[in-house]
Scaffold this motif. Structure first.
Motif, PDB file in Angstrom:
ATOM      1  N   ALA A  90      -0.972  -5.521 -12.117  1.00  0.00           N
ATOM      2  CA  ALA A  90      -1.217  -6.821 -10.997  1.00  0.00           C
ATOM      3  C   ALA A  90      -1.245  -8.002 -11.902  1.00  0.00           C
ATOM      4  N   THR A  91      -2.037  -7.812 -13.082  1.00  0.00           N
ATOM      5  CA  THR A  91      -2.118  -8.953 -13.804  1.00  0.00           C
ATOM      6  C   THR A  91      -0.930  -9.466 -14.558  1.00  0.00           C
ATOM      7  N   ASP A 124       0.944  -1.179  -0.008  1.00  0.00           N
ATOM      8  CA  ASP A 124      -0.085  -0.018   0.028  1.00  0.00           C
ATOM      9  C   ASP A 124       0.825   1.110   0.067  1.00  0.00           C
ATOM     10  N   LEU A 125       0.359   2.541  -0.610  1.00  0.00           N
ATOM     11  CA  LEU A 125       1.045   3.647  -0.630  1.00  0.00           C
ATOM     12  C   LEU A 125       1.214   4.046   0.677  1.00  0.00           C
ATOM     13  N   ASN A 126       0.000   3.914   1.743  1.00  0.00           N
ATOM     14  CA  ASN A 126      -0.084   4.515   2.871  1.00  0.00           C
ATOM     15  C   ASN A 126       0.519   3.383   3.986  1.00  0.00           C
ATOM     16  N   PHE A 133       2.910   0.210  -6.157  1.00  0.00           N
ATOM     17  CA  PHE A 133       3.110  -1.116  -7.069  1.00  0.00           C
ATOM     18  C   PHE A 133       3.355  -0.984  -8.235  1.00  0.00           C
ATOM     19  N   LEU A 134       3.321   0.161  -8.787  1.00  0.00           N
ATOM     20  CA  LEU A 134       3.845   0.410 -10.359  1.00  0.00           C
ATOM     21  C   LEU A 134       5.359   0.706 -10.306  1.00  0.00           C
ATOM     22  N   ASP A 135       5.911   0.951  -9.200  1.00  0.00           N
ATOM     23  CA  ASP A 135       7.271   1.016  -8.978  1.00  0.00           C
ATOM     24  C   ASP A 135       8.013  -0.592  -9.098  1.00  0.00           C
ATOM     25  N   GLU A 136       8.909  -0.778  -9.912  1.00  0.00           N
ATOM     26  CA  GLU A 136       9.471  -1.883 -10.158  1.00  0.00           C
ATOM     27  C   GLU A 136      10.305  -2.758  -8.939  1.00  0.00           C
ATOM     28  N   LEU A 188      -6.259   1.434 -15.155  1.00  0.00           N
ATOM     29  CA  LEU A 188      -5.817   0.392 -16.157  1.00  0.00           C
ATOM     30  C   LEU A 188      -4.370   0.215 -15.834  1.00  0.00           C
ATOM     31  N   ASP A 189      -3.461   1.229 -15.379  1.00  0.00           N
ATOM     32  CA  ASP A 189      -2.003   0.982 -15.263  1.00  0.00           C
ATOM     33  C   ASP A 189      -2.149  -0.143 -14.097  1.00  0.00           C
ATOM     34  N   LEU A 190      -2.961   0.106 -12.895  1.00  0.00           N
ATOM     35  CA  LEU A 190      -2.967  -0.740 -11.821  1.00  0.00           C
ATOM     36  C   LEU A 190      -3.309  -2.164 -12.076  1.00  0.00           C
TER      37      LEU A 190
END
Length: 100
Positions: free
Chosen positions: A68-69, A5-7, A22-25, A62-64
């Motif tokens: 996740a996919t 989580d970001l928080n 989560f978008l961060d590798e 959509l990016d998230l």
């Protein structure tokens, strides 16, 4: 179990927590490291922060979903022919991972 989580999240027994995007590798690599191999389930309830700009908000969501996919495709356990554990709607089910 691993939560991202970001928080900040208060500790929960049996849960490893990674604070970050989560978008961060690097965050995804941390999760992969904590998992110790292939995982049984990927459960995502991620939602991008809404800005009120529809096109931006839809793309951010959509990016998230895409991240996740892709994580699930790369990290879920794979069931194998002959390892069927049941039948659902006439189709065999396997002990591989689940994407929820």
């Amino acid at each position: 179990m691993i939560a991202v989580d970001l928080n900040h999240m208060d500790p929960i027994e049996g849960v490893d927590f990674v604070q970050g995007d989560f978008l961060d590798e690097g965050v995804r690599k941390q999760v992969e490291g904590l998992s110790g191999g292939k995982v049984d389930t990927v459960l995502s309830d991620m939602m991008a922060s809404m800005t009120g700009v529809r096109d931006r908000d839809v793309q951010a969501s959509l990016d998230l979903v895409s991240a996740a996919t892709l994580f699930g495709i790369q990290n879920l356990k794979i069931g194998h022919e002959g390892d069927e554990v049941g039948v659902v709607n006439g189709r065999p089910t396997y002990a591989g991972g689940d994407m929820v």
